[in-house]
Write an enzyme that holds these catalytic residues in place. Structure first.
Site, PDB file in Angstrom:
ATOM      1  N   CYS A   2      93.366  15.731  23.646  1.00 28.99           N
ATOM      2  CA  CYS A   2      93.685  17.159  23.528  1.00 28.99           C
ATOM      3  C   CYS A   2      92.946  17.696  22.318  1.00 28.99           C
ATOM      4  O   CYS A   2      93.276  17.365  21.185  1.00 28.99           O
ATOM      5  CB  CYS A   2      95.189  17.375  23.377  1.00 28.99           C
ATOM      6  N   GLU A 107      90.799  21.006  28.731  1.00 29.60           N
ATOM      7  CA  GLU A 107      90.084  19.733  28.798  1.00 29.60           C
ATOM      8  C   GLU A 107      88.760  19.987  29.502  1.00 29.60           C
ATOM      9  O   GLU A 107      88.649  20.914  30.316  1.00 29.60           O
ATOM     10  CB  GLU A 107      90.912  18.669  29.522  1.00 29.60           C
TER      11      GLU A 107
END
Length: 225
Positions: A2, A107
């Site tokens: 992340c 992402e």
């Protein structure tokens, strides 16, 4: 992993969201809200539990252990499977657990040598919390409060984009993670992949690639071509 996330609520709406927590102390003056592209080294909205009180305030995203010799080396993600094996995190695992509030994360998927950004969200849920650890670094009058987001293996939805994902806690797991004392059986077992059937994702523009871009354009969906 992340590397970017969002928290799109205004400060007033965020405070209203937090009202479900009783005995709550809030200090969000130094947190930018809304923020459509939260990046490492920025202040993030985190919550800890001290005795029976919840405390919400800023932690700098980029973990610096209390014994660090170099504050320029930061860690933004930590593998949940190995946090008990790392001296770097041991004190925080036992004494400094936190959750970090968000409403989506980004992402990047590798496609033919290109990085395609996706926004990932939880169905039917405006806000959620990442599992995290925090640290207090103090030296020569310098005091830093920093945090790291824990990651785990990707679920089915995320596996098509990346092999790792942040640990997302269900509402009933937040207290478990924050509560002291640390009990390995109850604390570690909740650091699992969030159910893929409760999540969804969509492509966004490379505009989000720049951490200086903080506006709503970051979350705009783009059509596949």
């Amino acid at each position: 992993m992340c590397g970017r996330f969002t928290i799109t609520l205004s400060k007033d709406d965020f405070i209203r969201y937090l009202s479900k927590y009783k005995q709550l102390e809030i200090n969000i003056d130094d947190i930018t809200l809304p923020n459509y592209n939260v990046a490492p080294t920025e202040n993030i909205a985190a919550m800890i539990k001290y005795n029976d009180s919840y405390r919400v305030g800023p932690l700098k995203w980029g973990f610096i252990p209390s014994f660090a010799s170099d504050t320029k080396k930061i860690i933004i993600n930590a593998r949940s499977e190995t946090i008990l094996e790392k001296a770097l995190f041991k004190d925080s695992v036992f004494h400094k657990r936190c959750v970090i509030f968000a409403d989506s994360f980004y992402e990047w998927k590798s496609v033919d040598g290109r990085k395609i950004p996706y926004r990932i969200m939880i169905k039917d849920k405006k806000m959620f919390a990442f599992a995290g650890l925090w640290s207090h670094y103090k030296k020569d009058g310098q005091s830093l409060y920093t945090a790291v987001i824990l990651t785990t293996k990707a679920n089915k939805l995320m596996a098509d984009i990346h092999d790792r994902m942040p640990v997302i806690l269900g509402d009933d797991q937040i207290d478990t993670w924050l509560n002291a004392p640390f009990i390995e059986e109850s604390h570690i077992k909740i650091l699992a992949s969030y159910p893929s059937e409760l999540m969804y994702s969509y492509k966004v523009s490379p505009y989000v690639n720049s951490s200086t871009h903080k506006d709503q354009k970051c979350i705009e969906q783009i059509k596949s071509t």
